[in-house]
Design a protein around this motif. Structure first.
Motif, PDB file in Angstrom:
ATOM      1  N   ALA A  28       5.327 -10.154   0.413  1.00 20.16           N
ATOM      2  CA  ALA A  28       6.668  -8.979   1.403  1.00 20.16           C
ATOM      3  C   ALA A  28       6.185  -7.869   0.996  1.00 20.16           C
ATOM      4  N   TRP A  29       6.390  -7.380   2.382  1.00 20.37           N
ATOM      5  CA  TRP A  29       6.821  -5.709   1.967  1.00 20.37           C
ATOM      6  C   TRP A  29       8.216  -4.809   1.609  1.00 20.37           C
ATOM      7  N   THR A  30       7.707  -3.661   0.644  1.00 24.22           N
ATOM      8  CA  THR A  30       8.931  -3.504   0.723  1.00 24.22           C
ATOM      9  C   THR A  30       9.296  -1.921   0.294  1.00 24.22           C
ATOM     10  N   PRO A  31      10.156  -1.295   0.598  1.00 27.15           N
ATOM     11  CA  PRO A  31      10.298  -0.128   0.784  1.00 27.15           C
ATOM     12  C   PRO A  31       9.640   0.020  -0.990  1.00 27.15           C
ATOM     13  N   VAL A  32       9.694   0.193  -1.598  1.00 28.79           N
ATOM     14  CA  VAL A  32       8.825   0.540  -3.225  1.00 28.79           C
ATOM     15  C   VAL A  32       7.412   0.385  -2.841  1.00 28.79           C
ATOM     16  N   MET A  33       7.166  -0.136  -2.186  1.00 29.75           N
ATOM     17  CA  MET A  33       5.359  -0.749  -1.945  1.00 29.75           C
ATOM     18  C   MET A  33       5.036   0.632  -0.473  1.00 29.75           C
ATOM     19  N   GLU A  34       6.431   0.352  -0.278  1.00 27.35           N
ATOM     20  CA  GLU A  34       5.746   1.757   1.038  1.00 27.35           C
ATOM     21  C   GLU A  34       5.694   2.451   0.311  1.00 27.35           C
ATOM     22  N   ARG A  35       6.419   3.796  -0.741  1.00 29.32           N
ATOM     23  CA  ARG A  35       6.484   5.124  -1.414  1.00 29.32           C
ATOM     24  C   ARG A  35       5.221   4.349  -2.427  1.00 29.32           C
ATOM     25  N   GLU A  36       4.746   3.785  -2.884  1.00 28.54           N
ATOM     26  CA  GLU A  36       3.277   3.407  -4.193  1.00 28.54           C
ATOM     27  C   GLU A  36       2.240   3.830  -3.266  1.00 28.54           C
ATOM     28  N   LEU A  37       2.809   3.184  -2.089  1.00 31.60           N
ATOM     29  CA  LEU A  37       1.121   2.733  -1.603  1.00 31.60           C
ATOM     30  C   LEU A  37       0.504   4.213  -1.115  1.00 31.60           C
ATOM     31  N   ARG A  38       1.449   4.868  -0.169  1.00 32.24           N
ATOM     32  CA  ARG A  38       1.167   6.380  -0.238  1.00 32.24           C
ATOM     33  C   ARG A  38       1.316   7.273  -1.368  1.00 32.24           C
ATOM     34  N   ARG A  39       1.570   7.173  -2.351  1.00 34.83           N
ATOM     35  CA  ARG A  39       1.235   7.630  -3.932  1.00 34.83           C
ATOM     36  C   ARG A  39      -0.315   7.222  -4.063  1.00 34.83           C
ATOM     37  N   LEU A  40      -0.532   6.068  -4.304  1.00 32.82           N
ATOM     38  CA  LEU A  40      -1.535   5.906  -4.941  1.00 32.82           C
ATOM     39  C   LEU A  40      -3.019   5.911  -3.777  1.00 32.82           C
ATOM     40  N   VAL A  41      -3.307   6.433  -2.735  1.00 32.21           N
ATOM     41  CA  VAL A  41      -3.875   6.078  -1.964  1.00 32.21           C
ATOM     42  C   VAL A  41      -3.868   8.087  -1.811  1.00 32.21           C
ATOM     43  N   ALA A  42      -3.078   8.905  -1.942  1.00 33.81           N
ATOM     44  CA  ALA A  42      -3.405   9.957  -2.301  1.00 33.81           C
ATOM     45  C   ALA A  42      -3.827  10.595  -3.364  1.00 33.81           C
ATOM     46  N   ILE A  43      -3.907   9.523  -4.635  1.00 30.29           N
ATOM     47  CA  ILE A  43      -4.327   9.994  -5.954  1.00 30.29           C
ATOM     48  C   ILE A  43      -5.831   9.281  -5.445  1.00 30.29           C
ATOM     49  N   ALA A  44      -6.073   8.308  -5.119  1.00 31.73           N
ATOM     50  CA  ALA A  44      -7.661   7.705  -5.150  1.00 31.73           C
ATOM     51  C   ALA A  44      -8.075   8.841  -4.141  1.00 31.73           C
ATOM     52  N   ALA A  45      -7.655   9.620  -2.941  1.00 32.82           N
ATOM     53  CA  ALA A  45      -8.396  10.120  -2.163  1.00 32.82           C
ATOM     54  C   ALA A  45      -8.552  11.277  -3.075  1.00 32.82           C
ATOM     55  N   ALA A  46      -7.742  12.662  -3.636  1.00 34.68           N
ATOM     56  CA  ALA A  46      -7.746  13.224  -4.757  1.00 34.68           C
ATOM     57  C   ALA A  46      -8.794  13.380  -5.699  1.00 34.68           C
ATOM     58  N   ASP A  47      -9.296  12.323  -6.031  1.00 29.27           N
ATOM     59  CA  ASP A  47     -10.067  11.943  -7.082  1.00 29.27           C
ATOM     60  C   ASP A  47     -11.438  12.280  -6.688  1.00 29.27           C
ATOM     61  N   LYS A  48     -12.223  13.001  -7.008  1.00 29.87           N
ATOM     62  CA  LYS A  48     -13.827  12.710  -6.469  1.00 29.87           C
ATOM     63  C   LYS A  48     -14.920  11.843  -8.017  1.00 29.87           C
ATOM     64  N   ALA A  49     -13.747  11.049  -8.214  1.00 30.81           N
ATOM     65  CA  ALA A  49     -15.019   9.661  -8.765  1.00 30.81           C
ATOM     66  C   ALA A  49     -14.710   8.806  -7.404  1.00 30.81           C
ATOM     67  N   VAL A  50     -13.599   8.797  -6.624  1.00 31.03           N
ATOM     68  CA  VAL A  50     -13.186   7.418  -6.000  1.00 31.03           C
ATOM     69  C   VAL A  50     -14.310   8.041  -4.787  1.00 31.03           C
ATOM     70  N   ARG A  51     -14.412   6.896  -4.373  1.00 29.94           N
ATOM     71  CA  ARG A  51     -15.303   7.420  -2.760  1.00 29.94           C
ATOM     72  C   ARG A  51     -15.214   6.725  -1.885  1.00 29.94           C
ATOM     73  N   ALA A  52     -14.722   5.746  -1.753  1.00 28.06           N
ATOM     74  CA  ALA A  52     -14.251   3.964  -1.706  1.00 28.06           C
ATOM     75  C   ALA A  52     -13.264   3.708  -1.957  1.00 28.06           C
ATOM     76  N   ILE A  53     -12.465   3.072  -0.802  1.00 30.84           N
ATOM     77  CA  ILE A  53     -10.608   2.486  -1.041  1.00 30.84           C
ATOM     78  C   ILE A  53     -10.383   1.595  -0.396  1.00 30.84           C
ATOM     79  N   VAL A  54     -10.391   0.588  -1.419  1.00 35.95           N
ATOM     80  CA  VAL A  54     -10.071  -1.202  -0.897  1.00 35.95           C
ATOM     81  C   VAL A  54      -8.142  -1.694  -1.021  1.00 35.95           C
ATOM     82  N   LEU A  55      -7.974  -2.185   0.146  1.00 38.31           N
ATOM     83  CA  LEU A  55      -6.646  -2.954  -0.104  1.00 38.31           C
ATOM     84  C   LEU A  55      -6.860  -4.246  -0.268  1.00 38.31           C
ATOM     85  N   THR A  56      -5.831  -4.981  -1.048  1.00 33.68           N
ATOM     86  CA  THR A  56      -5.587  -5.866  -1.312  1.00 33.68           C
ATOM     87  C   THR A  56      -4.870  -6.790  -1.149  1.00 33.68           C
TER      88      THR A  56
END
Length: 266
Positions: A28-56
């Motif tokens: 179940a979704w919380t403000p902490v999860m919302e902040r962490e998702l945005r942060r982790l997606v930004a990390i994955a987006a900026a990492d050239k070693a990452v070429r696809a992202i899965v949310l589960t």
């Protein structure tokens, strides 16, 4: 090692997997999860070693919507109503639409129940794979709420106005097989579900040009606001640019030489 309180982050085969990690609460979704998702997606987006992202999701659920404790407090007056924050007018800078701006494939692996905001998150992914027998619901109308987070717009474009009206006005529960018939998800077997999604994500990450995927994702995102002429002219300009890239040369070379590609994104 990237630390997070309510999520897990790992990279394998050039695929970053972000797992909602509150299995005892069906994620179940919380403000902490919302902040962490945005942060982790930004990390994955900026990492050239990452070429696809899965949310589960961890455990039996993908995300069962907003944490019921917060909903209960809000309904009983324990949480004061607040005005909607003023956000950018940019389509890709809304609360969850930033997922559409990530220049890499973002894939929802819906392993179990997805409801409310959990379903909204999946709508903003480029692809949605769902385990056979899993269930989803918008739920808003049955909670005295409305179609949140742009879900009316997204669903209308993904499954058509009538199907969107059915899902949103009824708030009914939909099984994976029906969602598959609507074109909302691709259904995969429950057994081995996460590995099957990983394999498909790894194909994007290792067999396709990251530059090409970024441009194609932008093309797809512009479709609702373009004419056919706009889309064709954009494609013509991008094709001309492709021909001068390392990835185009590699795309031809690996095909002719019958070997695995070595794309660089340049």
């Amino acid at each position: 090692m990237i630390e997070a309180e309510e999520m897990r982050f790992e990279v394998r085969e050039r695929v970053a997997t972000i797992t909602f990690d509150r299995p005892d609460r069906m994620n179940a979704w919380t403000p902490v999860m919302e902040r962490e998702l945005r942060r982790l997606v930004a990390i994955a987006a900026a990492d050239k070693a990452v070429r696809a992202i899965v949310l589960t999701g961890a455990g039996r659920g993908f995300c069962a919507g907003a944490d019921v404790g917060r909903l209960t407090a809000s309904a009983s007056g324990g949480v004061a109503p607040v005005a909607a924050p003023r956000l950018s007018d940019d389509d890709l800078d809304q609360r969850y639409s930033y997922l559409l701006a990530v220049p890499k494939p973002v894939i929802a692996a819906i392993n179990g129940a997805a409801a409310g905001v959990g379903l909204c998150l999946a709508l903003y992914c480029d692809l949605r794979y769902m385990a056979a027998g899993a269930k989803l619901t918008t739920s808003f109308a049955r909670r005295g709420l409305v179609a949140e987070h742009g879900s009316a717009w997204m669903l209308s474009h993904l499954v058509g106005p009538m199907n969107a009206a059915d899902l949103l006005l009824s708030g009914r529960v939909v099984e994976a097989e029906e969602a598959g018939r609507l074109g909302l998800v691709r259904v995969l077997a429950t057994e081995g579900f996460h590995e099957a999604v990983q394999q498909r994500a790894a194909e994007f990450a290792n067999l396709c040009s990251p530059r090409s995927m970024g441009v194609i994702k932008r093309q797809l995102g512009l479709v609702p606001r373009q004419t056919l002429a706009d889309a064709t002219q954009l494609a013509d300009r991008e094709v001309a640019l492709c021909r001068g890239t390392d990835d185009f040369r590699e795309g031809v070379a690996h095909f002719v030489e019958k070997r695995a590609p070595r794309f660089t994104g340049h």
